[in-house]
Design an enzyme around this catalytic site. Structure first.
Site, PDB file in Angstrom:
ATOM      1  N   ASP A 170      19.333 -20.814  54.306  1.00 56.21           N
ATOM      2  CA  ASP A 170      20.193 -21.731  55.049  1.00 56.21           C
ATOM      3  C   ASP A 170      19.282 -22.699  55.794  1.00 56.21           C
ATOM      4  O   ASP A 170      18.376 -22.258  56.512  1.00 56.21           O
ATOM      5  CB  ASP A 170      21.022 -20.891  56.036  1.00 56.21           C
ATOM      6  N   ASP A 203      23.391 -26.690  56.548  1.00 58.76           N
ATOM      7  CA  ASP A 203      24.364 -26.587  57.630  1.00 58.76           C
ATOM      8  C   ASP A 203      24.854 -27.974  58.052  1.00 58.76           C
ATOM      9  O   ASP A 203      24.054 -28.914  58.149  1.00 58.76           O
ATOM     10  CB  ASP A 203      23.658 -25.908  58.811  1.00 58.76           C
ATOM     11  N   GLU A 217      27.181 -27.642  53.426  1.00 58.94           N
ATOM     12  CA  GLU A 217      28.371 -27.299  54.200  1.00 58.94           C
ATOM     13  C   GLU A 217      29.048 -28.626  54.531  1.00 58.94           C
ATOM     14  O   GLU A 217      28.715 -29.288  55.506  1.00 58.94           O
ATOM     15  CB  GLU A 217      28.020 -26.547  55.487  1.00 58.94           C
ATOM     16  N   HIS A 247      31.306 -16.990  56.814  1.00 58.10           N
ATOM     17  CA  HIS A 247      31.105 -16.355  58.123  1.00 58.10           C
ATOM     18  C   HIS A 247      31.757 -17.113  59.272  1.00 58.10           C
ATOM     19  O   HIS A 247      31.604 -16.729  60.425  1.00 58.10           O
ATOM     20  CB  HIS A 247      29.594 -16.228  58.375  1.00 58.10           C
ATOM     21  N   ASP A 248      32.445 -18.205  58.967  1.00 60.94           N
ATOM     22  CA  ASP A 248      33.107 -19.003  60.014  1.00 60.94           C
ATOM     23  C   ASP A 248      34.626 -18.978  59.904  1.00 60.94           C
ATOM     24  O   ASP A 248      35.299 -19.516  60.790  1.00 60.94           O
ATOM     25  CB  ASP A 248      32.680 -20.481  59.915  1.00 60.94           C
TER      26      ASP A 248
END
Ligand code: NOJ
Length: 532
Positions: free
Chosen positions: A103, A205, A269, A331-332
């Site tokens: 990431d 990200d 993302e 994970h969000d």
């Protein structure tokens, strides 16, 4: 050198898998998952059939935002192990044909990163301009009306220097200034550092927010047509998000990626509201991201007409040569087994069949393969700063981050018995890997069969997508020359016509291997793959 079609096959035809490392497998009994834990599960992942793992950040972090506040981009956080462990993960993964993606967090650093520590020394500091600083407004308040994604003004006053710095997320996550060429060069080095070690790519990200309006203009007021979060903020994020110059940075990284014999993968993302905006991140189809996460799809209801419309729009507007991504959890956001399926195993299987049979690369989030639902989080369990801030109106992101249940024991085989994991274990007796491995009718066994089918059938791996006409609440589409996927996404049985050939995958295993010819009754919340 541009990537040829063969170079893309490993990820286009494969299934990718997201690991939230702190919650995957705890090898040393400290309650946190770690790299050795992931290595110990590589055989499981290879058996599942995934082509690559994307690891949420494992770099050094004070964990204000659990790794998304990076204090050193080129070393591993001791909670997870060492650089040698990462190298071992890459080499052990390679032995099993499982690649590793990391990431990359380029929008902001931790406030403890040496660059920011230096920047705070004063207006003349070497790294001062690496961050976004501005003088106060005339009334002494923040320079403009930008609001942090995590609530409150996006600006914080640095009293000694009398200037504000920008943080689009937590206060401890100062935004980098991507107009500064030194920042760009530093990140060129960072991406090469990992790619030279054999890392297969990055998930980037908030790549749509990296660069901000150079004049730091006020955002306009939100209207009732804007997404709910922007209405709540009161402003529409026009100048602190989705700026066109972000694409220059992506092109720069794509050029570096293409210099490798196996081009490194750039997955973004891209949390944008409109599919048209998502498409921009593919550039001309060859010069920006390899793939952008589709949050319009993630946020859609598990409804045949809604999802089909999204897929059709993607198919119609994706730049030539580009490739979609499909995912239902991360994970969000609440896990797909909860958000889409309400815990119902039949709906989970339908959701998995959709993800694994569409044209495009599926990303499963750890636990999707066993139909894992969100974990039980009480206020006292909270670890996510956002949940702590907004409880009970928003419980934060801990429910989707609870540890992976490997066995039916109390700690689910995540940590040694007697060690409490950092977040509570879900009901491992009800849903765990070991029990499902042993059960041919489990969600896990279905997921394995679906991945194996997708990887081995050229139509499902790389073939075209065409919607077919079908009754309400069903979704029927053709992949490639001879594969049809038929889903009944309703509470009543439906008759679907025109299905000819053998059933090679079914949410109900009993149906696999049978031949069909014409009208087929499909049970509520179930699906079939028919190959002619
Ligand atoms: C998106 C990440 O997925 C999320 O977990 C994080 O809090 C924000 N970006 C800020 O880095």
């Amino acid at each position: 050198m541009a990537a040829g079609p063969g170079e893309d096959r490993w990820w286009r035809g494969g299934v990718l898998y997201q690991i939230y490392p702190r919650s995957y497998a705890d090898s040393n009994g400290d309650g946190y998952g770690d790299l050795q834990g992931i290595i110990s599960r590589l055989d499981y992942l290879a058996d599942l059939g995934v082509a690559a793992l994307w690891l949420s950040p494992v770099t050094v972090s004070p964990n204000r935002d659990w790794g998304y506040d990076v204090a050193d981009y080129c070393d591993i956080d001791p909670d997870f192990g060492t650089l040698e462990d990462l190298d071992r993960l890459v080499s052990e993964g390679a032995k099993r044909d499982v690649r590793i993606l990391l990431d990359l967090v380029p929008n902001h650093t931790s406030d403890q990163h040496p660059w920011f520590v230096d920047a705070r020394r004063g207006r003349d500091a070497v790294h001062r301009d690496w961050y976004v600083w501005a003088d106060p407004a005339l009334d002494g308040g923040p320079p403009n009306n930008w609001i942090s994604v995590f609530g409150g003004s996006a600006w914080e006053l640095d009293e000694p220097s009398g200037q504000y710095f920008l943080h689009n997320f937590e206060l401890e996550q100062p935004d980098l200034n991507w107009w500064n060429e030194d920042v760009r060069n530093a990140f060129d080095e960072i991406v090469r550092f990992w790619w030279d070690r054999g890392v297969a790519g990055f998930r980037i990200d908030v790549c749509n927010m990296m660069i901000k309006d150079a004049q730091l203009r006020d955002n306009p007021p939100a209207t009732e047509d804007d997404p709910l979060d922007q209405q709540l903020m009161g402003v529409r994020s026009v100048y602190n998000s989705d700026r066109p110059e972000a694409h220059d940075i992506l092109r720069r990284w794509r050029a570096i990626s293409n210099r490798y014999d196996t081009p490194r993968l750039l997955i973004g993302e891209t949390n944008v509201e409109q599919l048209a905006t998502l498409m921009q991140f593919y550039g001309n189809g060859h010069d920006e991201l390899h793939g952008g996460f589709n949050f319009v799809f993630i946020n859609a209801a598990l409804d045949a007409a809604t999802m089909r419309a999204i897929v059709e729009e993607v198919e119609a507007t994706l730049p030539d040569g580009a490739w979609p991504l499909w995912t239902g959890s991360n994970h969000d956001v609440s896990r797909l087994a909860t958000r889409w399926a309400g815990g119902d195993a039949a709906r989970v299987r339908c959701a998995l069949m959709i993800l694994l049979c569409l044209r495009g690369t599926p990303f499963l989030y750890q636990g999707d393969e066993i139909g894992l639902t969100d974990g039980p989080i009480e206020q006292a369990d909270l670890r996510d700063a956002v949940g702590i801030r907004f409880w009970p109106y928003y419980k934060g992101r801990d429910p989707e981050r609870t540890p992976m249940p490997w066995t039916h024991s109390r700690e689910g085989g995540f940590s040694p018995e007697g060690v409490r994991p950092w977040l509570p274990m879900a009901d491992a007796a009800r849903c765990n890997v070991a029990d499902q491995v042993a059960d041919p009718d489990s969600v896990l066994s279905f997921t394995r069969r679906a991945i194996a089918r997708r990887v081995s059938n050229e139509d499902l791996a790389l073939g075209s997508y065409t919607s077919l006409v079908s009754p309400g609440d069903t979704w029927v589409f053709q992949r490639g020359q001879g594969t049809v996927v038929a889903l009944n996404m309703s509470d009543a049985a439906r008759e679907i016509s025109g299905l000819r050939g053998s059933i090679t995958l079914a949410t109900d295993r009993e149906r696999e291997g049978h031949r069909v010819d014409g009208v087929v009754t499909v049970a509520p919340w179930s699906g079939l793959v028919v190959e002619s």
